[in-house]
Design a protein around this motif. Structure first.
Motif, PDB file in Angstrom:
ATOM      1  N   THR A  67       0.080 -31.288 -12.126  1.00  0.00           N
ATOM      2  CA  THR A  67       0.412 -29.941 -12.588  1.00  0.00           C
ATOM      3  C   THR A  67       0.052 -29.762 -14.055  1.00  0.00           C
ATOM      4  OG1 THR A  67       2.212 -29.681 -10.988  1.00  0.00           O
ATOM      5  CG2 THR A  67       2.309 -28.329 -12.978  1.00  0.00           C
ATOM      6  N   ILE A 122       0.878 -22.987 -11.989  1.00  0.00           N
ATOM      7  CA  ILE A 122      -0.371 -23.479 -12.570  1.00  0.00           C
ATOM      8  C   ILE A 122      -1.271 -22.340 -13.030  1.00  0.00           C
ATOM      9  CG2 ILE A 122      -2.527 -24.714 -12.064  1.00  0.00           C
ATOM     10  CD1 ILE A 122      -0.923 -26.518 -10.207  1.00  0.00           C
ATOM     11  N   ALA A 143       3.672 -29.730  -1.790  1.00  0.00           N
ATOM     12  CA  ALA A 143       3.317 -28.364  -2.193  1.00  0.00           C
ATOM     13  C   ALA A 143       3.885 -27.347  -1.210  1.00  0.00           C
ATOM     14  CB  ALA A 143       1.799 -28.233  -2.287  1.00  0.00           C
ATOM     15  N   SER A 197       4.280 -34.674  -8.555  1.00  0.00           N
ATOM     16  CA  SER A 197       3.275 -33.657  -8.863  1.00  0.00           C
ATOM     17  C   SER A 197       3.231 -33.269 -10.335  1.00  0.00           C
ATOM     18  CB  SER A 197       3.539 -32.400  -8.014  1.00  0.00           C
ATOM     19  OG  SER A 197       3.448 -32.687  -6.639  1.00  0.00           O
ATOM     20  N   GLN A 198       4.080 -33.857 -11.168  1.00  0.00           N
ATOM     21  CA  GLN A 198       4.156 -33.424 -12.564  1.00  0.00           C
ATOM     22  C   GLN A 198       2.874 -33.694 -13.344  1.00  0.00           C
ATOM     23  OE1 GLN A 198       7.690 -35.337 -14.070  1.00  0.00           O
ATOM     24  NE2 GLN A 198       9.047 -34.044 -12.865  1.00  0.00           N
ATOM     25  N   THR A 215      10.843 -22.498  -3.248  1.00  0.00           N
ATOM     26  CA  THR A 215      10.718 -21.484  -4.293  1.00  0.00           C
ATOM     27  C   THR A 215      10.932 -20.093  -3.707  1.00  0.00           C
ATOM     28  OG1 THR A 215       9.156 -22.856  -5.550  1.00  0.00           O
ATOM     29  CG2 THR A 215       9.183 -20.505  -6.049  1.00  0.00           C
ATOM     30  N   HIS A 260       7.719 -27.299  -1.621  1.00  0.00           N
ATOM     31  CA  HIS A 260       8.072 -26.679  -2.897  1.00  0.00           C
ATOM     32  C   HIS A 260       7.863 -25.164  -2.847  1.00  0.00           C
ATOM     33  CE1 HIS A 260       9.424 -27.937  -6.814  1.00  0.00           C
ATOM     34  NE2 HIS A 260       8.580 -27.119  -7.412  1.00  0.00           N
ATOM     35  N   LYS A 262      11.727 -20.396 -10.804  1.00  0.00           N
ATOM     36  CA  LYS A 262      10.918 -21.561 -10.451  1.00  0.00           C
ATOM     37  C   LYS A 262      11.781 -22.816 -10.445  1.00  0.00           C
ATOM     38  CE  LYS A 262       6.625 -19.681 -12.361  1.00  0.00           C
ATOM     39  NZ  LYS A 262       7.172 -18.388 -12.759  1.00  0.00           N
ATOM     40  N   THR A 309       9.220 -29.050 -11.078  1.00  0.00           N
ATOM     41  CA  THR A 309       8.169 -29.755 -10.358  1.00  0.00           C
ATOM     42  C   THR A 309       8.639 -31.167 -10.042  1.00  0.00           C
ATOM     43  OG1 THR A 309       6.500 -28.479 -11.539  1.00  0.00           O
ATOM     44  CG2 THR A 309       5.768 -30.502 -10.457  1.00  0.00           C
ATOM     45  N   PHE A 357      -1.351 -34.737  -6.236  1.00  0.00           N
ATOM     46  CA  PHE A 357      -0.614 -33.758  -5.447  1.00  0.00           C
ATOM     47  C   PHE A 357      -0.474 -34.219  -4.010  1.00  0.00           C
ATOM     48  CE2 PHE A 357      -2.137 -30.882  -8.821  1.00  0.00           C
ATOM     49  CZ  PHE A 357      -0.926 -30.308  -9.169  1.00  0.00           C
ATOM     50  N   TYR A 372       4.044 -24.544  -8.601  1.00  0.00           N
ATOM     51  CA  TYR A 372       4.007 -25.369  -9.809  1.00  0.00           C
ATOM     52  C   TYR A 372       3.652 -24.557 -11.053  1.00  0.00           C
ATOM     53  CZ  TYR A 372       3.638 -28.972  -6.197  1.00  0.00           C
ATOM     54  OH  TYR A 372       3.858 -29.765  -5.095  1.00  0.00           O
ATOM     55  N   ARG A 390      -2.927 -27.239 -15.322  1.00  0.00           N
ATOM     56  CA  ARG A 390      -2.534 -26.097 -16.154  1.00  0.00           C
ATOM     57  C   ARG A 390      -3.334 -26.072 -17.445  1.00  0.00           C
ATOM     58  NH1 ARG A 390       3.132 -25.021 -17.731  1.00  0.00           N
ATOM     59  NH2 ARG A 390       2.195 -23.018 -18.182  1.00  0.00           N
TER      60      ARG A 390
END
Length: 358
Positions: free
Chosen positions: A64, A40, A167, A60-61, A174, A170, A53, A56, A162, A38, A68
């Motif tokens: 995140t 972060i 996670a 989870s947006q 990624t 993702h 990347k 997201t 989350f 994400y 951040r």
């Protein structure tokens, strides 16, 4: 003696299960930490790990964005919908403003949700400037909801937003997109932080937008049905006023953004007979903003964007689809935002033009 041996075996069995579970937990946590799917806590990408990347996921947006802001407190926050996320390059914005900029784009972020979200951001960073996207279809005049926010009343613990499974998935996706050639991913952010759409076809979907006509027909009908042809809602005035007061109480300069959509999307609004409602909604927003001396930068119907299309770029067109503009237009708007944010109010004007930057 036999009973003792059995007890010892059972103890070792459960100890082994515990060690295996703990080992897997640390292994998974280490994978997520290294990949940082994400984006972060890492400013610098790791080659072949997370240079590219993925977007997201909706679930989870929110978490995140909040985390951040806590790990890397921004001086400038650009807050809005997915159009903000896809259209504005955070790296370029930070270079342009010569300060830390966070672009927080959350799908279908409704005005009624922004107050609590911004309040949470404000607790974690001293934000000097807030650019806030406002849009008729995510105003209180419509009932469109962000599902990730709909059932949440407390943003104090962003980890609640989350999903461990998300996670892990993702992180693996990624890694896959960084280790192997691009094939099956519809959208991603490159190492420069620029958003790309549909790399499998080597170009954007813009060239074949007719193929997606039925999809956008359904999307538009779904959105407009929730609006019930309302031009405004009393909650809009209250929510927007509360957000502005909240920002100004902390000496945060706030600027409202009305962002561009494609000509085709504007045509849909006209054909649906919603132009009067959208126009009245915009007037109401400008009126509220003017009462607090807040600038409104309206880029929705500015005609000068056509000049940018002269330098054709199939990999980075003007619009990815009917509602999401690309970084080509986003960079241009970022420069104009920096130049024009001191103006009290900029009204929409089809014949108007953005001020070119030197």
């Amino acid at each position: 003696m036999q009973v003792f041996k059995n007890n010892l075996s059972i103890g070792r069995f459960f100890a082994s299960i515990f060690l295996i579970a703990a080992g897997l937990t640390f292994l998974i946590a280490g994978l997520i930490f290294i990949v940082d799917p994400y984006a972060i806590w890492r400013h610098q990408a790791i080659q072949r790990i997370n240079e590219i990347k993925l977007e997201t996921t909706s679930a989870s947006q929110v978490g995140t964005a909040v985390l951040r802001s806590a790990v890397h407190p921004p001086d400038v926050l650009i807050l809005g919908s997915s159009r903000v996320r896809r259209g504005f390059n955070e790296t370029f914005a930070s270079q342009l403003y010569r300060s830390s900029v966070q672009v927080a784009g959350i799908n279908a972020l409704q005005l009624s949700n922004i107050k609590d979200l911004f309040s949470t951001f404000r607790q974690r960073a001293q934000i000097k400037k807030l650019y806030l996207e406002v849009n008729y279809f995510t105003s209180n005049a419509c009932t469109l909801k962000n599902e990730a926010l709909a059932n949440k009343s407390d943003l104090a613990d962003p980890l609640h937003y989350f999903s461990p499974q998300d996670a892990i998935v993702h992180s693996l996706r990624t890694l896959k997109i960084n280790l192997f050639p691009l094939r099956s991913f519809d959208n991603y952010f490159d190492v420069q932080g620029r958003y790309h759409d549909d790399p499998s076809e080597g170009m954007s979907r813009t060239g074949g937008m007719e193929t997606y006509e039925s999809r956008y027909n359904r999307l538009f009908q779904s959105m407009t049905s929730r609006c019930q042809r309302q031009a405004s809602n009393a909650a809009d005035t209250k929510d927007l006023s509360d957000i502005i007061r909240l920002a100004q109480a902390r000496q945060t300069e706030i600027i409202l953004l009305i962002l561009p959509v494609s000509a085709r999307w504007q045509t849909r609004i006209q054909q649906a007979g919603l132009s009067p409602q959208v126009t009245q909604w915009k007037k109401n927003i400008i009126l509220v903003a003017s009462q607090f001396h807040v600038p409104v930068l309206d880029y929705e119907e500015r005609s000068d964007v056509n000049a940018l299309a002269e330098n054709s770029n199939r990999a980075m067109p003007m619009f990815w689809d009917e509602t999401h503009f690309s970084n080509r237009l986003g960079d241009y708007i970022l420069r104009d935002m920096q130049y024009a944010s001191h103006v009290a109010t900029i009204h929409s004007n089809r014949q108007g033009s953005l001020r070119p930057q030197p």
